[in-house]
Design a protein around this motif. Sequence first.
Motif, PDB file in Angstrom:
ATOM      1  N   UNK A   1       1.002  -1.195  -0.600  1.00  0.00           N
ATOM      2  CA  UNK A   1      -0.078   0.003  -0.199  1.00  0.00           C
ATOM      3  C   UNK A   1       1.582   1.173   0.318  1.00  0.00           C
ATOM      4  N   UNK A   2       0.696   1.873  -1.042  1.00  0.00           N
ATOM      5  CA  UNK A   2       1.742   3.099  -1.471  1.00  0.00           C
ATOM      6  C   UNK A   2       3.118   2.611  -0.608  1.00  0.00           C
ATOM      7  N   UNK A   3       3.899   1.494  -1.406  1.00  0.00           N
ATOM      8  CA  UNK A   3       4.835   0.458  -1.450  1.00  0.00           C
ATOM      9  C   UNK A   3       5.545   0.496  -0.008  1.00  0.00           C
ATOM     10  N   UNK A   4       4.587  -0.272   1.250  1.00  0.00           N
ATOM     11  CA  UNK A   4       5.128  -0.045   2.006  1.00  0.00           C
ATOM     12  C   UNK A   4       4.146  -1.887   2.131  1.00  0.00           C
ATOM     13  N   UNK A   5       4.575  -2.482   2.218  1.00  0.00           N
ATOM     14  CA  UNK A   5       4.469  -4.018   3.047  1.00  0.00           C
ATOM     15  C   UNK A   5       3.374  -3.745   4.241  1.00  0.00           C
ATOM     16  N   UNK A   6       1.908  -3.932   3.328  1.00  0.00           N
ATOM     17  CA  UNK A   6       1.194  -4.375   4.418  1.00  0.00           C
ATOM     18  C   UNK A   6       0.232  -5.832   4.285  1.00  0.00           C
ATOM     19  N   UNK A   7       0.113  -6.919   3.781  1.00  0.00           N
ATOM     20  CA  UNK A   7      -0.369  -8.359   3.478  1.00  0.00           C
ATOM     21  C   UNK A   7       0.379  -8.806   3.106  1.00  0.00           C
ATOM     22  N   UNK A   8       0.706 -10.648   3.089  1.00  0.00           N
ATOM     23  CA  UNK A   8       1.342 -11.505   2.830  1.00  0.00           C
ATOM     24  C   UNK A   8       0.154 -12.352   2.405  1.00  0.00           C
ATOM     25  N   UNK A   9       0.389 -13.475   1.906  1.00  0.00           N
ATOM     26  CA  UNK A   9       0.097 -15.098   1.827  1.00  0.00           C
ATOM     27  C   UNK A   9       0.014 -15.630   0.727  1.00  0.00           C
ATOM     28  N   UNK A  10       0.510 -17.127   0.562  1.00  0.00           N
ATOM     29  CA  UNK A  10       0.372 -18.445   0.000  1.00  0.00           C
ATOM     30  C   UNK A  10      -0.703 -18.975  -0.877  1.00  0.00           C
ATOM     31  N   UNK A  11       0.323 -19.535  -2.514  1.00  0.00           N
ATOM     32  CA  UNK A  11      -0.751 -20.639  -2.246  1.00  0.00           C
ATOM     33  C   UNK A  11       0.358 -21.592  -2.896  1.00  0.00           C
ATOM     34  N   UNK A  12       0.038 -23.632  -2.751  1.00  0.00           N
ATOM     35  CA  UNK A  12       0.990 -23.614  -3.517  1.00  0.00           C
ATOM     36  C   UNK A  12      -0.751 -25.110  -3.954  1.00  0.00           C
ATOM     37  N   UNK A  13       0.598 -26.619  -4.755  1.00  0.00           N
ATOM     38  CA  UNK A  13      -0.631 -26.571  -5.310  1.00  0.00           C
ATOM     39  C   UNK A  13      -0.520 -28.379  -3.977  1.00  0.00           C
ATOM     40  N   UNK A  14      -1.551 -28.376  -4.085  1.00  0.00           N
ATOM     41  CA  UNK A  14      -1.756 -29.190  -3.141  1.00  0.00           C
ATOM     42  C   UNK A  14      -2.821 -31.203  -3.216  1.00  0.00           C
ATOM     43  N   UNK A  15      -3.019 -30.666  -4.434  1.00  0.00           N
ATOM     44  CA  UNK A  15      -2.710 -32.198  -5.029  1.00  0.00           C
ATOM     45  C   UNK A  15      -3.383 -32.041  -6.545  1.00  0.00           C
ATOM     46  N   UNK A  16      -3.101 -32.905  -7.609  1.00  0.00           N
ATOM     47  CA  UNK A  16      -3.280 -32.510  -8.908  1.00  0.00           C
ATOM     48  C   UNK A  16      -4.455 -31.766  -9.679  1.00  0.00           C
TER      49      UNK A  16
ATOM     50  N   UNK B   1      -2.709 -16.336   4.634  1.00  0.00           N
ATOM     51  CA  UNK B   1      -3.528 -14.934   4.252  1.00  0.00           C
ATOM     52  C   UNK B   1      -3.579 -14.310   5.771  1.00  0.00           C
ATOM     53  N   UNK B   2      -2.477 -12.618   5.749  1.00  0.00           N
ATOM     54  CA  UNK B   2      -2.521 -11.831   6.276  1.00  0.00           C
ATOM     55  C   UNK B   2      -2.664 -10.531   5.770  1.00  0.00           C
ATOM     56  N   UNK B   3      -3.613  -9.383   7.020  1.00  0.00           N
ATOM     57  CA  UNK B   3      -3.311  -8.159   6.503  1.00  0.00           C
ATOM     58  C   UNK B   3      -2.348  -7.586   7.606  1.00  0.00           C
ATOM     59  N   UNK B   4      -1.835  -6.770   8.285  1.00  0.00           N
ATOM     60  CA  UNK B   4      -1.391  -6.153   9.264  1.00  0.00           C
ATOM     61  C   UNK B   4      -2.713  -5.150   9.697  1.00  0.00           C
ATOM     62  N   UNK B   5      -3.163  -5.335  10.918  1.00  0.00           N
ATOM     63  CA  UNK B   5      -4.330  -5.068  11.791  1.00  0.00           C
ATOM     64  C   UNK B   5      -3.631  -3.117  10.963  1.00  0.00           C
ATOM     65  N   UNK B   6      -3.501  -2.025  11.152  1.00  0.00           N
ATOM     66  CA  UNK B   6      -3.935  -1.252  10.950  1.00  0.00           C
ATOM     67  C   UNK B   6      -4.315  -0.907   9.328  1.00  0.00           C
ATOM     68  N   UNK B   7      -3.896  -1.503   8.343  1.00  0.00           N
ATOM     69  CA  UNK B   7      -4.659  -1.810   6.957  1.00  0.00           C
ATOM     70  C   UNK B   7      -5.652  -2.928   7.416  1.00  0.00           C
ATOM     71  N   UNK B   8      -7.184  -3.276   7.892  1.00  0.00           N
ATOM     72  CA  UNK B   8      -7.571  -3.918   7.569  1.00  0.00           C
ATOM     73  C   UNK B   8      -8.612  -3.519   7.640  1.00  0.00           C
ATOM     74  N   UNK B   9     -10.133  -4.165   7.168  1.00  0.00           N
ATOM     75  CA  UNK B   9     -10.971  -2.895   6.366  1.00  0.00           C
ATOM     76  C   UNK B   9     -11.074  -2.869   5.489  1.00  0.00           C
TER      77      UNK B   9
END
Length: 151
Positions: free
Chosen positions: A51-66, A74-82
Amino acid sequence: MSIEIRKAQNKFDYARCVQVRTIVFTIGQNVPPDREIDPEEDNAIHFLALVDNVVMGAGRWRRYNAHSAKIERLAVLDIGRGKGIGKALMQGILADIRKTDDIRDVILGAQDHAIPFYGSLGFVIYGDAYMDGGNIPHRDMRLVLQNEEAA
Ligand SMILES: CC(C)(COP(=O)(O)OP(=O)(O)OC[C@H]1O[C@@H](n2cnc3c(N)ncnc32)[C@H](O)[C@@H]1OP(=O)(O)O)[C@@H](O)C(=O)NCCC(=O)NCCS
């Protein structure tokens, strides 16, 4: 406010993801540190929300099966929520998953409080309630991509 969602491209981006996760899960929710960083880190594609070049959230994905992908951490810093950051992050991750051949559905383990959030993105609960991440109530949720495309 400009929200940019992008893949982590190097170890510095990955470190930013872990910083957010440490604040949100390890410090904020008492998730044990050795549970928060797990053996799947190298198998996952990590995403950042800036957000405006400052990291405010993160998440990841991966193949689980075929035919399934799994979204995790999945996470957003408290100050960035909503402010739509979590939703933008999910949309960015889902767009990346849709580019991957053979993936028919996306699953995740939702903390109870986040069920309406994932529900607003089309995910539906399946299976029984369980505890994870220390002692946090969870439900599994699934988004079927074909149905979404047909809708
Ligand atoms: C869950 C989380 C990622 C949501 O991120 P966010 O940036 O606050 O969510 P958004 O602002 O993008 O919200 C998107 C929509 O979901 C709704 N929503 C968000 N969090 C919600 C919650 N806890 N309960 C109900 N609705 C919620 C918003 O009202 C919004 O609805 P709208 O599109 O109709 O306006 C964030 O609250 C978070 O990081 N929580 C702590 C970590 C966590 O629990 N992660 C999930 C692990 S399964």
